[in-house]
Scaffold this motif. Sequence first.
Motif, PDB file in Angstrom:
ATOM      1  N   MET A   8       0.844  -1.205   0.000  1.00  0.00           N
ATOM      2  CA  MET A   8       0.000   0.000   0.000  1.00  0.00           C
ATOM      3  C   MET A   8       0.881   1.258   0.000  1.00  0.00           C
ATOM      4  SD  MET A   8      -3.170   0.690  -0.132  1.00  0.00           S
ATOM      5  CE  MET A   8      -4.023   2.219  -0.153  1.00  0.00           C
ATOM      6  N   ARG A   9       1.959   1.215   0.823  1.00  0.00           N
ATOM      7  CA  ARG A   9       2.848   2.361   0.908  1.00  0.00           C
ATOM      8  C   ARG A   9       3.562   2.589  -0.421  1.00  0.00           C
ATOM      9  NH1 ARG A   9       7.115   2.213   5.529  1.00  0.00           N
ATOM     10  NH2 ARG A   9       8.619   2.496   3.862  1.00  0.00           N
ATOM     11  N   ALA A  10       3.915   1.458  -1.089  1.00  0.00           N
ATOM     12  CA  ALA A  10       4.609   1.544  -2.378  1.00  0.00           C
ATOM     13  C   ALA A  10       3.707   2.178  -3.437  1.00  0.00           C
ATOM     14  CB  ALA A  10       5.043   0.157  -2.816  1.00  0.00           C
ATOM     15  N   ILE A  11       2.424   1.791  -3.417  1.00  0.00           N
ATOM     16  CA  ILE A  11       1.470   2.342  -4.389  1.00  0.00           C
ATOM     17  C   ILE A  11       1.289   3.848  -4.134  1.00  0.00           C
ATOM     18  CG2 ILE A  11      -0.948   2.264  -5.176  1.00  0.00           C
ATOM     19  CD1 ILE A  11      -0.840  -0.767  -4.449  1.00  0.00           C
ATOM     20  N   LYS A  12       1.163   4.203  -2.863  1.00  0.00           N
ATOM     21  CA  LYS A  12       1.008   5.618  -2.507  1.00  0.00           C
ATOM     22  C   LYS A  12       2.235   6.418  -2.949  1.00  0.00           C
ATOM     23  CE  LYS A  12      -0.537   7.309   1.536  1.00  0.00           C
ATOM     24  NZ  LYS A  12      -0.790   7.277   2.988  1.00  0.00           N
ATOM     25  N   TRP A  13       3.387   5.812  -2.724  1.00  0.00           N
ATOM     26  CA  TRP A  13       4.644   6.463  -3.110  1.00  0.00           C
ATOM     27  C   TRP A  13       4.701   6.655  -4.621  1.00  0.00           C
ATOM     28  CZ3 TRP A  13       8.658   5.130  -6.329  1.00  0.00           C
ATOM     29  CH2 TRP A  13       9.814   5.902  -6.216  1.00  0.00           C
ATOM     30  N   PHE A  14       4.282   5.595  -5.347  1.00  0.00           N
ATOM     31  CA  PHE A  14       4.317   5.666  -6.807  1.00  0.00           C
ATOM     32  C   PHE A  14       3.411   6.789  -7.314  1.00  0.00           C
ATOM     33  CE2 PHE A  14       2.626   4.496 -10.977  1.00  0.00           C
ATOM     34  CZ  PHE A  14       3.814   4.454 -11.694  1.00  0.00           C
ATOM     35  N   PHE A  15       2.198   6.870  -6.788  1.00  0.00           N
ATOM     36  CA  PHE A  15       1.283   7.895  -7.276  1.00  0.00           C
ATOM     37  C   PHE A  15       1.730   9.310  -6.855  1.00  0.00           C
ATOM     38  CE2 PHE A  15      -1.547   4.306  -8.111  1.00  0.00           C
ATOM     39  CZ  PHE A  15      -1.870   4.625  -9.430  1.00  0.00           C
ATOM     40  N   ALA A  16       2.423   9.392  -5.718  1.00  0.00           N
ATOM     41  CA  ALA A  16       2.937  10.711  -5.295  1.00  0.00           C
ATOM     42  C   ALA A  16       4.029  11.195  -6.240  1.00  0.00           C
ATOM     43  CB  ALA A  16       3.464  10.612  -3.872  1.00  0.00           C
ATOM     44  N   ASN A  17       4.720  10.248  -6.880  1.00  0.00           N
ATOM     45  CA  ASN A  17       5.839  10.636  -7.756  1.00  0.00           C
ATOM     46  C   ASN A  17       5.565  10.374  -9.233  1.00  0.00           C
ATOM     47  OD1 ASN A  17       7.990  11.441  -5.800  1.00  0.00           O
ATOM     48  ND2 ASN A  17       7.440   9.444  -4.990  1.00  0.00           N
ATOM     49  N   PHE A  18       4.337   9.968  -9.541  1.00  0.00           N
ATOM     50  CA  PHE A  18       3.974   9.590 -10.911  1.00  0.00           C
ATOM     51  C   PHE A  18       4.275  10.709 -11.912  1.00  0.00           C
ATOM     52  CE2 PHE A  18       0.697   9.098 -14.271  1.00  0.00           C
ATOM     53  CZ  PHE A  18       1.143   7.893 -14.784  1.00  0.00           C
ATOM     54  N   HIS A  19       4.017  11.961 -11.506  1.00  0.00           N
ATOM     55  CA  HIS A  19       4.204  13.102 -12.426  1.00  0.00           C
ATOM     56  C   HIS A  19       5.660  13.200 -12.896  1.00  0.00           C
ATOM     57  CE1 HIS A  19       5.283  14.661  -8.479  1.00  0.00           C
ATOM     58  NE2 HIS A  19       5.973  15.605  -9.103  1.00  0.00           N
ATOM     59  N   ARG A  20       6.608  12.820 -12.015  1.00  0.00           N
ATOM     60  CA  ARG A  20       8.023  12.898 -12.406  1.00  0.00           C
ATOM     61  C   ARG A  20       8.313  11.918 -13.547  1.00  0.00           C
ATOM     62  NH1 ARG A  20      10.770  15.045  -7.472  1.00  0.00           N
ATOM     63  NH2 ARG A  20       9.204  14.939  -5.868  1.00  0.00           N
ATOM     64  N   TYR A  21       7.757  10.712 -13.432  1.00  0.00           N
ATOM     65  CA  TYR A  21       7.979   9.684 -14.455  1.00  0.00           C
ATOM     66  C   TYR A  21       7.339  10.096 -15.781  1.00  0.00           C
ATOM     67  CZ  TYR A  21       9.631   6.799 -10.635  1.00  0.00           C
ATOM     68  OH  TYR A  21      10.364   6.332  -9.590  1.00  0.00           O
ATOM     69  N   LEU A  22       6.141  10.661 -15.665  1.00  0.00           N
ATOM     70  CA  LEU A  22       5.416  11.089 -16.871  1.00  0.00           C
ATOM     71  C   LEU A  22       6.162  12.234 -17.557  1.00  0.00           C
ATOM     72  CD1 LEU A  22       2.729  10.099 -18.041  1.00  0.00           C
ATOM     73  CD2 LEU A  22       1.654  12.092 -17.035  1.00  0.00           C
ATOM     74  N   LEU A  23       6.650  13.151 -16.761  1.00  0.00           N
ATOM     75  CA  LEU A  23       7.380  14.315 -17.278  1.00  0.00           C
ATOM     76  C   LEU A  23       8.653  13.858 -17.989  1.00  0.00           C
ATOM     77  CD1 LEU A  23       6.890  17.378 -17.100  1.00  0.00           C
ATOM     78  CD2 LEU A  23       8.568  17.454 -15.285  1.00  0.00           C
ATOM     79  N   TRP A  24       9.329  12.870 -17.403  1.00  0.00           N
ATOM     80  CA  TRP A  24      10.557  12.382 -18.025  1.00  0.00           C
ATOM     81  C   TRP A  24      10.255  11.702 -19.364  1.00  0.00           C
ATOM     82  CZ3 TRP A  24      15.224  13.408 -18.693  1.00  0.00           C
ATOM     83  CH2 TRP A  24      16.050  12.508 -19.367  1.00  0.00           C
TER      84      TRP A  24
END
Lengths: 187, 164
Positions: free
Chosen positions: A1-17
């Motif tokens: 659950m923490r990993a999923i939350k972490w991923f969505f918190a940083n998703f914009h960085r991956y998309l931007l890259w």
Amino acid sequence: MRAIKWFFANFHRYLLWLLCSVILWGFVFTLITDAPKARKVVIYADTPSLMDAELADELGKDLPEGIRLIKVHPFSYAAFDTGAPAEADIYVLSREQAEMNAEFLSAVPVKDPHDPECEGRVIGWLIHSDPAGYSAADSFFGYYAQGETVSLDYVVCFNKNSVHIRSFTGTGDDAAVEIAERLLLLP
Amino acid sequence: MERKIVELYTQSGLLSARRRLFASRIITLLVCAAALGICISFCIGVDAHNAVRRLVCAIAVSAVGGWTAITLRLLLISRFKRTAAHYKAVLEGKRERIEGAFSVSDETIRITGGVSIKRVRVIAANADRELSLFSSMRPLFPADKAAAVYSVYDFISAYEVERS
């Protein structure tokens, strides 16, 4: 659950890259594969459909002397750079479009009595005409709109500022004329 | 009875944190360099026929390399950076001695942009108070045996135990 939350918190960085990668490498490859104006022939076609890559491949099999690259684009390709077609050498336009834009087109010698004329000069060579029962390069240009059985007449025209129409302007080379003549002979 | 001081933060600990930070930076740099190298190799010998395929490959390699670097940056580098900064601040800070009985909470508190901590309740003769313990130090701090602690910026940096 923490990993999923972490991923969505940083998703914009991956998309931007990912976006940066697409723009950066798209730009780099365009820069690498492009050739200077004097060494390429650019074709813009306004037909309902177009096999641009296949046509570029076919024409690229036997390049005119001094030419390194042939580019074929539909007019929709210039959606983000409306000035790009003005730099093209050859246009495949409907007869009406050719007549409307006659001022930008080079006068050419008559090849067929059906070739379009404007103010007493021939502005292109007929490539497809239903009434004349003539059609060339059908395998690369889709002259018929989807579901239609009748099409407009299409002509091959030349940009009057092209550096590849020596036969008509007296300067540069004849690569665009050579390629246009090959277009008219394609199946 | 004689007491001994057990240090939780040492210069070698700081050095080790800095080494880990350096190593994670080097790994990230290598990942980026490798991705860039592969992308450049796709650019060599490109022509009109293979351009699209190579462009897709270059974008894929660049994206995956960048994502790996971003993940390393977020998970390792920032964590090691915070740890090294925390070590340095504690080692250079002014120490205060606190006597009393200590109990460590089970809950780990994650401070945004900081290290994760555990709260330590101090039952002292004069007044009760709360201190913080860097969560990585939890196995090294026997709360029930500590007779006194040394705190820097409210972080437990050392403790005293009865010499047996």
